[in-house]
Design an enzyme around this catalytic site. Structure first.
Site, PDB file in Angstrom:
ATOM      1  N   ASN A 104       0.169  11.056  -7.570  1.00 30.09           N
ATOM      2  CA  ASN A 104       0.681  11.026  -6.104  1.00 30.09           C
ATOM      3  C   ASN A 104       1.931   9.989  -5.974  1.00 30.09           C
ATOM      4  OD1 ASN A 104      -1.080  12.983  -5.885  1.00 30.09           O
ATOM      5  ND2 ASN A 104      -2.589  11.647  -4.800  1.00 30.09           N
TER       6      ASN A 104
ATOM      7  N   ARG B 232     -13.963  10.927  -0.321  1.00 31.89           N
ATOM      8  CA  ARG B 232     -13.825  11.540   1.020  1.00 31.89           C
ATOM      9  C   ARG B 232     -14.525  12.521   0.819  1.00 31.89           C
ATOM     10  NH1 ARG B 232      -8.298  10.813   2.048  1.00 31.89           N
ATOM     11  NH2 ARG B 232      -8.867   8.705   2.128  1.00 31.89           N
TER      12      ARG B 232
ATOM     13  N   LYS C 239      -6.078  19.543  -5.707  1.00 34.34           N
ATOM     14  CA  LYS C 239      -5.540  19.027  -4.670  1.00 34.34           C
ATOM     15  C   LYS C 239      -4.194  18.339  -5.092  1.00 34.34           C
ATOM     16  CE  LYS C 239      -4.978  15.259  -2.003  1.00 34.34           C
ATOM     17  NZ  LYS C 239      -4.757  13.959  -2.607  1.00 34.34           N
TER      18      LYS C 239
ATOM     19  N   GLY D 107     -10.072   7.218  -1.029  1.00 34.44           N
ATOM     20  CA  GLY D 107     -10.125   7.951  -2.298  1.00 34.44           C
ATOM     21  C   GLY D 107     -10.659   9.463  -2.041  1.00 34.44           C
ATOM     22  N   GLY D 108      -9.858  10.318  -2.485  1.00 34.87           N
ATOM     23  CA  GLY D 108     -10.081  11.813  -2.020  1.00 34.87           C
ATOM     24  C   GLY D 108     -11.428  12.396  -2.652  1.00 34.87           C
TER      25      GLY D 108
ATOM     26  N   GLU E 278      -0.671  11.101   5.089  1.00 33.99           N
ATOM     27  CA  GLU E 278      -1.990  11.676   5.038  1.00 33.99           C
ATOM     28  C   GLU E 278      -2.229  13.142   5.869  1.00 33.99           C
ATOM     29  OE1 GLU E 278      -4.455  10.809   3.637  1.00 33.99           O
ATOM     30  OE2 GLU E 278      -4.507   8.636   3.161  1.00 33.99           O
TER      31      GLU E 278
ATOM     32  N   ASP F  12      -1.651  -0.567   6.073  1.00 37.24           N
ATOM     33  CA  ASP F  12      -1.675   0.324   7.435  1.00 37.24           C
ATOM     34  C   ASP F  12      -3.020   0.505   7.977  1.00 37.24           C
ATOM     35  OD1 ASP F  12      -2.468   2.090   5.374  1.00 37.24           O
ATOM     36  OD2 ASP F  12      -2.329   3.621   6.861  1.00 37.24           O
TER      37      ASP F  12
ATOM     38  N   ASP G  10      -0.299   5.161   0.808  1.00 31.20           N
ATOM     39  CA  ASP G  10      -0.428   6.140   2.033  1.00 31.20           C
ATOM     40  C   ASP G  10      -0.381   5.443   3.514  1.00 31.20           C
ATOM     41  OD1 ASP G  10      -0.867   8.479   0.337  1.00 31.20           O
ATOM     42  OD2 ASP G  10      -2.394   7.503  -0.547  1.00 31.20           O
TER      43      ASP G  10
ATOM     44  N   THR H  62      -2.972   0.710  -4.386  1.00 31.24           N
ATOM     45  CA  THR H  62      -3.130   1.802  -3.585  1.00 31.24           C
ATOM     46  C   THR H  62      -4.612   2.570  -4.273  1.00 31.24           C
ATOM     47  OG1 THR H  62      -2.604   4.119  -2.909  1.00 31.24           O
ATOM     48  CG2 THR H  62      -1.616   3.405  -5.005  1.00 31.24           C
TER      49      THR H  62
ATOM     50  N   ASP I 153       0.743  -1.156   0.048  1.00 31.18           N
ATOM     51  CA  ASP I 153       0.088   0.073  -0.128  1.00 31.18           C
ATOM     52  C   ASP I 153       0.904   1.016  -0.101  1.00 31.18           C
ATOM     53  OD1 ASP I 153      -2.216   1.875   0.696  1.00 31.18           O
ATOM     54  OD2 ASP I 153      -1.341   1.857   2.587  1.00 31.18           O
TER      55      ASP I 153
HETATM   56  C1  XBP Z   1      -5.214   6.321   0.756  1.00 28.32           C
HETATM   57  C2  XBP Z   1      -6.490   7.060   0.257  1.00 28.32           C
HETATM   58  C3  XBP Z   1      -6.297   8.001  -0.756  1.00 28.32           C
HETATM   59  C4  XBP Z   1      -5.468   9.360  -0.226  1.00 28.32           C
HETATM   60  C5  XBP Z   1      -5.540  10.465  -0.886  1.00 28.32           C
HETATM   61  O1  XBP Z   1      -4.959   5.322  -0.002  1.00 28.32           O
HETATM   62  O2  XBP Z   1      -7.487   6.496   0.686  1.00 28.32           O
HETATM   63  O3  XBP Z   1      -7.492   8.460  -1.015  1.00 28.32           O
HETATM   64  O4  XBP Z   1      -5.833   9.802   1.272  1.00 28.32           O
HETATM   65  O5  XBP Z   1      -5.330  10.411  -2.339  1.00 28.32           O
HETATM   66  P1  XBP Z   1      -3.767   3.869   0.176  1.00 28.32           P
HETATM   67  P2  XBP Z   1      -6.329  10.929  -3.604  1.00 28.32           P
HETATM   68  O6  XBP Z   1      -3.633   3.834   1.687  1.00 28.32           O
HETATM   69  O7  XBP Z   1      -4.598   2.721  -0.277  1.00 28.32           O
HETATM   70  O8  XBP Z   1      -2.624   4.262  -0.623  1.00 28.32           O
HETATM   71  O9  XBP Z   1      -6.643  12.163  -3.224  1.00 28.32           O
HETATM   72  O10 XBP Z   1      -5.423  10.838  -4.713  1.00 28.32           O
HETATM   73  O11 XBP Z   1      -7.307   9.819  -3.628  1.00 28.32           O
HETATM   74 MG    MG Z   2      -3.019   3.241   3.515  1.00 30.06          MG
END
Ligand code: XBP
Ligand code: MG
Length: 254
Positions: free
Chosen positions: A125, A56, A82, A52-53, A18, A180, A11, A119, A9
């Site tokens: 990103n 969210r 963003k 997903g941003g 985050e 995580d 993030d 991810t 993964d």
């Molecule tokens: C984490 C997420 C992502 C990021 C933001 O994903 O949910 O949405 O918070 O990125 P992971 P975007 O832990 O699976 O990597 O704004 O590009 O969605």
């Molecule tokens: Mg994660």
């Protein structure tokens, strides 16, 4: 059949992105668009339950009818802004890899174990983070990078892990996922992947049942990881390839 691939993964797992990067980039985009809200650290933690941003932000607005309600196109445009801010921020080298990540990536390469990414975050990103932390040839290290809207359903659906397995041409039982969050764990487990958890401040205390082990991080020689769940709970160790092979073998050997 030996362990063939590690699927990471991004993030929270490769880097703690985050709180100080995604959240800040969202707030920059909100302010530029003249929107009357911003996400403080606890509020962002609440909405991290939605992966997903774009998704969210939609979930936040649905629970805050007092704010301007945005169309899908407006959310997409805001999200592009963003992403631009996030990529610029990460390119400055703001975010280090988490303890043990670089060490394990190098060890996997030495052991002929492929590495891949699964991810929900936007591909730009991932590229920005990998370039800033691992250098210009970073992307070439990864056999597959599965990211963002490449699948219709984001985590906790298993789609992104299934997609990466298909691209690798491997069965789930030949791989190990590193995550995580509970959403990530459900996604990986839904694709039948043995999964290791390295928690973050935002995911501490989530339900990690079904994980091979949950740990504070992967550990460095001068900063060993603490085991949170599993037979070694409470002990301190370094996650390396022999240990991963041992834990992974537990899933195939009764
Ligand atoms: C984490 C997420 C992502 C990021 C933001 O994903 O949910 O949405 O918070 O990125 P992971 P975007 O832990 O699976 O990597 O704004 O590009 O969605
Ligand atoms: Mg994660």
């Amino acid at each position: 059949m030996p362990l063939q691939a590690l699927i990471f993964d991004v993030d929270g797992t490769l880097a703690d992105t985050e709180r100080d990067a995604h959240r800040v980039a969202f707030n920059q985009a909100f302010a530029e668009a003249g929107l009357p809200f911003a996400w403080d650290v606890p509020t962002y933690g609440v909405y991290l339950r939605v992966t997903g941003g774009k998704e969210r932000l939609r979930a936040f607005l649905e629970e805050h009818r007092e704010y301007p309600q945005l169309s899908d196109e407006e959310i997409a445009a805001l999200h592009r802004a963003k992403t631009h801010h996030y990529v610029e921020m990460v390119a400055t080298g703001l975010l280090p890899l988490r303890p043990g990540v670089r060490r394990l990536l190098d060890a996997a390469r030495d052991a002929d174990i492929r590495v891949a990414i699964a991810t929900t975050t936007t591909p730009a990103n991932v590229e920005a983070l990998l370039h800033s932390t691992l250098g210009a040839d970073a992307l070439a290290r990864f056999a597959v990078i599965g990211a963002g809207d490449v699948v219709p359903r984001k985590k906790p659906a298993p789609d992104i892990y299934q997609h990466v397995l298909d691209q690798l041409g491997l069965a789930a039982g030949e791989c190990l996922a590193i995550e995580d969050s509970a959403n990530g764990l459900r996604s990986a487990c839904g694709a039948a992947l043995p999964t290791l958890i390295t928690e973050t401040d935002y995911t501490r205390g989530q339900d990690f049942s079904g994980a091979l082990r949950a740990l504070t991080h992967l550990g460095e020689p001068e900063e060993p990881a603490q085991v949170i769940t599993g037979p070694e709970a409470g002990s301190r160790l370094l996650v390396d390839i022999p240990l991963l092979r041992q834990w992974w073998a537990e899933t195939t050997t009764p």
